[in-house]
Design a protein around this motif. Structure first.
Motif, PDB file in Angstrom:
ATOM      1  N   GLY A   5     -17.818 -12.225  -4.689  1.00  0.00           N
ATOM      2  CA  GLY A   5     -18.081 -10.676  -4.322  1.00  0.00           C
ATOM      3  C   GLY A   5     -17.350  -9.635  -5.027  1.00  0.00           C
ATOM      4  N   ALA A   6     -17.140  -8.483  -4.718  1.00  0.00           N
ATOM      5  CA  ALA A   6     -16.441  -7.608  -5.051  1.00  0.00           C
ATOM      6  C   ALA A   6     -15.727  -6.802  -4.049  1.00  0.00           C
ATOM      7  CB  ALA A   6     -17.316  -6.789  -6.059  1.00  0.00           C
ATOM      8  N   VAL A   7     -14.583  -5.960  -4.395  1.00  0.00           N
ATOM      9  CA  VAL A   7     -14.051  -4.991  -3.143  1.00  0.00           C
ATOM     10  C   VAL A   7     -13.849  -3.836  -3.974  1.00  0.00           C
ATOM     11  CG1 VAL A   7     -12.922  -6.965  -2.124  1.00  0.00           C
ATOM     12  CG2 VAL A   7     -11.950  -5.824  -3.915  1.00  0.00           C
ATOM     13  N   GLU A   8     -13.720  -2.866  -3.178  1.00  0.00           N
ATOM     14  CA  GLU A   8     -13.228  -1.366  -3.842  1.00  0.00           C
ATOM     15  C   GLU A   8     -12.156  -1.186  -2.962  1.00  0.00           C
ATOM     16  OE1 GLU A   8     -14.335   3.284  -3.406  1.00  0.00           O
ATOM     17  OE2 GLU A   8     -15.973   1.652  -2.880  1.00  0.00           O
ATOM     18  N   LEU A   9     -11.085  -0.859  -3.964  1.00  0.00           N
ATOM     19  CA  LEU A   9      -9.524  -0.795  -3.401  1.00  0.00           C
ATOM     20  C   LEU A   9      -9.595   0.653  -2.735  1.00  0.00           C
ATOM     21  CD1 LEU A   9      -7.197  -1.608  -6.344  1.00  0.00           C
ATOM     22  CD2 LEU A   9      -8.369  -2.992  -4.920  1.00  0.00           C
ATOM     23  N   THR A  10      -8.796   0.773  -1.544  1.00  0.00           N
ATOM     24  CA  THR A  10      -8.867   1.864  -0.534  1.00  0.00           C
ATOM     25  C   THR A  10      -7.402   2.347  -0.476  1.00  0.00           C
ATOM     26  OG1 THR A  10      -8.587   0.368   1.407  1.00  0.00           O
ATOM     27  CG2 THR A  10     -10.877   1.096   0.670  1.00  0.00           C
ATOM     28  N   ALA A  11      -6.366   1.364  -0.647  1.00  0.00           N
ATOM     29  CA  ALA A  11      -5.050   1.887  -0.553  1.00  0.00           C
ATOM     30  C   ALA A  11      -4.177   1.005  -1.383  1.00  0.00           C
ATOM     31  CB  ALA A  11      -4.680   2.150   0.874  1.00  0.00           C
ATOM     32  N   VAL A  12      -3.228   1.530  -1.826  1.00  0.00           N
ATOM     33  CA  VAL A  12      -2.034   0.529  -2.574  1.00  0.00           C
ATOM     34  C   VAL A  12      -0.847   1.210  -2.440  1.00  0.00           C
ATOM     35  CG1 VAL A  12      -1.311  -0.348  -4.747  1.00  0.00           C
ATOM     36  CG2 VAL A  12      -3.902  -0.030  -4.562  1.00  0.00           C
ATOM     37  N   ARG A  13       0.139   0.174  -2.029  1.00  0.00           N
ATOM     38  CA  ARG A  13       1.541   0.389  -1.772  1.00  0.00           C
ATOM     39  C   ARG A  13       2.433  -0.528  -2.621  1.00  0.00           C
ATOM     40  NH1 ARG A  13       5.487  -0.713   2.523  1.00  0.00           N
ATOM     41  NH2 ARG A  13       7.347   0.830   2.263  1.00  0.00           N
ATOM     42  N   THR A  14       3.280   0.067  -3.514  1.00  0.00           N
ATOM     43  CA  THR A  14       4.239  -0.709  -4.059  1.00  0.00           C
ATOM     44  C   THR A  14       5.637  -0.481  -4.226  1.00  0.00           C
ATOM     45  OG1 THR A  14       2.073  -1.213  -5.751  1.00  0.00           O
ATOM     46  CG2 THR A  14       4.553  -1.947  -6.475  1.00  0.00           C
ATOM     47  N   TRP A  15       6.410  -1.383  -3.982  1.00  0.00           N
ATOM     48  CA  TRP A  15       7.906  -1.041  -3.795  1.00  0.00           C
ATOM     49  C   TRP A  15       8.768  -2.195  -4.492  1.00  0.00           C
ATOM     50  CZ3 TRP A  15       5.016  -2.891  -0.082  1.00  0.00           C
ATOM     51  CH2 TRP A  15       5.449  -3.932   0.725  1.00  0.00           C
ATOM     52  N   ALA A  16       9.806  -2.155  -4.715  1.00  0.00           N
ATOM     53  CA  ALA A  16      10.769  -2.913  -5.095  1.00  0.00           C
ATOM     54  C   ALA A  16      11.942  -3.324  -4.064  1.00  0.00           C
ATOM     55  CB  ALA A  16      11.673  -2.747  -6.470  1.00  0.00           C
ATOM     56  N   GLN A  17      12.052  -4.719  -3.651  1.00  0.00           N
ATOM     57  CA  GLN A  17      13.048  -4.964  -2.721  1.00  0.00           C
ATOM     58  C   GLN A  17      13.680  -6.483  -2.837  1.00  0.00           C
ATOM     59  OE1 GLN A  17      11.722  -4.801   1.245  1.00  0.00           O
ATOM     60  NE2 GLN A  17      13.370  -4.284   2.137  1.00  0.00           N
ATOM     61  N   ASN A  18      14.802  -6.683  -2.709  1.00  0.00           N
ATOM     62  CA  ASN A  18      15.452  -7.959  -2.691  1.00  0.00           C
ATOM     63  C   ASN A  18      15.048  -8.941  -3.926  1.00  0.00           C
ATOM     64  OD1 ASN A  18      16.540  -7.810  -0.087  1.00  0.00           O
ATOM     65  ND2 ASN A  18      14.659  -8.310   0.914  1.00  0.00           N
ATOM     66  N   GLY A  19      15.348  -8.157  -5.089  1.00  0.00           N
ATOM     67  CA  GLY A  19      14.759  -8.509  -6.409  1.00  0.00           C
ATOM     68  C   GLY A  19      13.289  -9.054  -6.703  1.00  0.00           C
ATOM     69  N   ARG A  20      12.689  -8.306  -6.071  1.00  0.00           N
ATOM     70  CA  ARG A  20      11.188  -8.536  -6.374  1.00  0.00           C
ATOM     71  C   ARG A  20      10.367  -7.312  -6.297  1.00  0.00           C
ATOM     72  NH1 ARG A  20       8.632 -13.165  -2.921  1.00  0.00           N
ATOM     73  NH2 ARG A  20      10.835 -14.328  -3.902  1.00  0.00           N
ATOM     74  N   VAL A  21       9.186  -7.251  -6.814  1.00  0.00           N
ATOM     75  CA  VAL A  21       8.288  -6.154  -6.588  1.00  0.00           C
ATOM     76  C   VAL A  21       7.073  -6.710  -5.654  1.00  0.00           C
ATOM     77  CG1 VAL A  21       6.340  -4.787  -7.710  1.00  0.00           C
ATOM     78  CG2 VAL A  21       8.559  -5.378  -9.216  1.00  0.00           C
ATOM     79  N   LYS A  22       7.007  -5.749  -4.554  1.00  0.00           N
ATOM     80  CA  LYS A  22       5.959  -6.123  -3.591  1.00  0.00           C
ATOM     81  C   LYS A  22       4.806  -5.266  -3.547  1.00  0.00           C
ATOM     82  CE  LYS A  22       9.463  -8.340  -0.552  1.00  0.00           C
ATOM     83  NZ  LYS A  22       9.915  -8.273   0.924  1.00  0.00           N
ATOM     84  N   CYS A  23       3.723  -5.623  -3.552  1.00  0.00           N
ATOM     85  CA  CYS A  23       2.424  -4.635  -3.469  1.00  0.00           C
ATOM     86  C   CYS A  23       1.620  -5.049  -2.518  1.00  0.00           C
ATOM     87  CB  CYS A  23       1.813  -5.129  -4.742  1.00  0.00           C
ATOM     88  SG  CYS A  23       0.492  -3.816  -5.128  1.00  0.00           S
TER      89      CYS A  23
END
Length: 313
Positions: free
Chosen positions: A221-239
């Motif tokens: 199927g398919a999705v429509e993005l409704t919210a995105v949060r991205t940050w860097a912590q403890n040596g990695r990028v989290k999204c």
């Protein structure tokens, strides 16, 4: 960059104090108002201006140009040959050709102080003036505020003054010679560093914590993005990505894999346009010297997806 920091601070102070205000209404009729300005470098500097259409709608958009040994001289010659004085203070969009000296152009904005700090900034792949002339009719109908990718001169200068990279919307000649979006240009202290296109351009948007409304086709199927949060912590990028079902029964693990692929593509060249090194040092500020200038291309990426209520048509 030290000089830029001081000049930028002075420019912002002047702006706060009212410098650069528009002329009084009785003076407007005596001016030729510029809505978009394109700058090209090379053996000599050239500028191409597109007039802003007045509220009365009685004037058609017009392009005219000037050349000189410097940007200041080219702008002075832009003003020649007209019974009305050319006014740059209402310019909404500043287009810089990729062969131009970015630093010299931004220095001109700081020193001249006629172009506003909230002018939208674009990098054009190839000559900017010719592309603007071919896009005159469409460009005159648009404003910088309608572009969700909008970046201003002031925002870009703020990052460059700290020796950091910045994202600037890129444009390229598309159908019928008109300008069209072409991913992101990455600019740094030395000028244009390169471009983020296709997957990398989408990854840049996710790293900005944006992407709402993006439709992603997945297995099932398919999705429509409704919210995105991205940050860097403890040596990695989290999204973290939230999305609503747009069609069928989409595989959320596939969405996470998609997000990871986009972000890795944006980070691969190693340009930190998002202040990820600062985020890595944030919980332990004494770690800043170690985190400063982190090679973001080597960071681990972790994406989590969540399906929220709501269905598409």
């Amino acid at each position: 960059m030290r000089g830029w920091k001081l000049a930028l601070a002075l420019a912002l102070a002047l702006l706060a104090g009212g410098a650069g205000a528009l002329p009084e209404s009785r003076e407007i009729e005596g001016l030729k108002l510029v809505g978009t300005l394109a700058v090209d470098g090379g053996a000599e500097t050239s500028v191409t201006a597109l007039t802003a259409v007045r509220a009365t709608g009685e004037e058609e958009p017009e392009t005219f140009s000037g050349t000189g040994d410097s940007l200041a001289q080219a702008c002075r010659r832009l003003r020649e040959g007209s019974s009305r004085r050319t006014y740059l203070g209402q310019t909404e969009q500043l287009l810089i050709g990729e062969e131009s000296d970015l630093n010299a152009t931004l220095d001109f904005v700081l020193v001249d102080r006629e172009l506003r700090m909230d002018t939208s900034l674009y990098i054009v792949k190839g000559p900017a003036g010719a592309a603007l002339a071919a896009s005159a009719e469409r460009a005159s109908e648009e404003t910088g505020g309608q572009d969700p990718r909008r970046r201003t001169v002031g925002e870009t200068l703020a990052r460059l003054s700290e020796g950091e990279y910045a994202l600037v919307p890129a444009l390229a000649v598309g159908e019928e010679g008109a300008l069209a979006p072409a991913g992101w240009a990455v600019v740094g202290p030395l000028g244009l560093a390169g471009y983020l296109e296709e997957d990398a351009a989408l990854g840049a948007i996710l790293l900005d914590g944006d992407g709402e409304g993006e439709v992603v086709t997945l297995p099932g199927g398919a999705v429509e993005l409704t919210a995105v949060r991205t940050w860097a912590q403890n040596g990695r990028v989290k999204c973290g990505i939230e999305a609503r079902r747009a069609q069928g029964e989409p595989d959320m693990k596939a969405l996470e894999a998609w997000g990871e692929r986009m972000i890795r593509a944006a980070l691969a060249p190693g340009w930190d346009c998002w202040g990820l090194d600062r985020q890595l040092a944030c919980p332990q500020f004494w770690m800043w010297e170690r985190a400063k200038g982190t090679d973001v291309g080597k960071l681990d990426v972790e994406v989590t997806g969540r399906l929220v209520e709501g269905h598409g048509p």
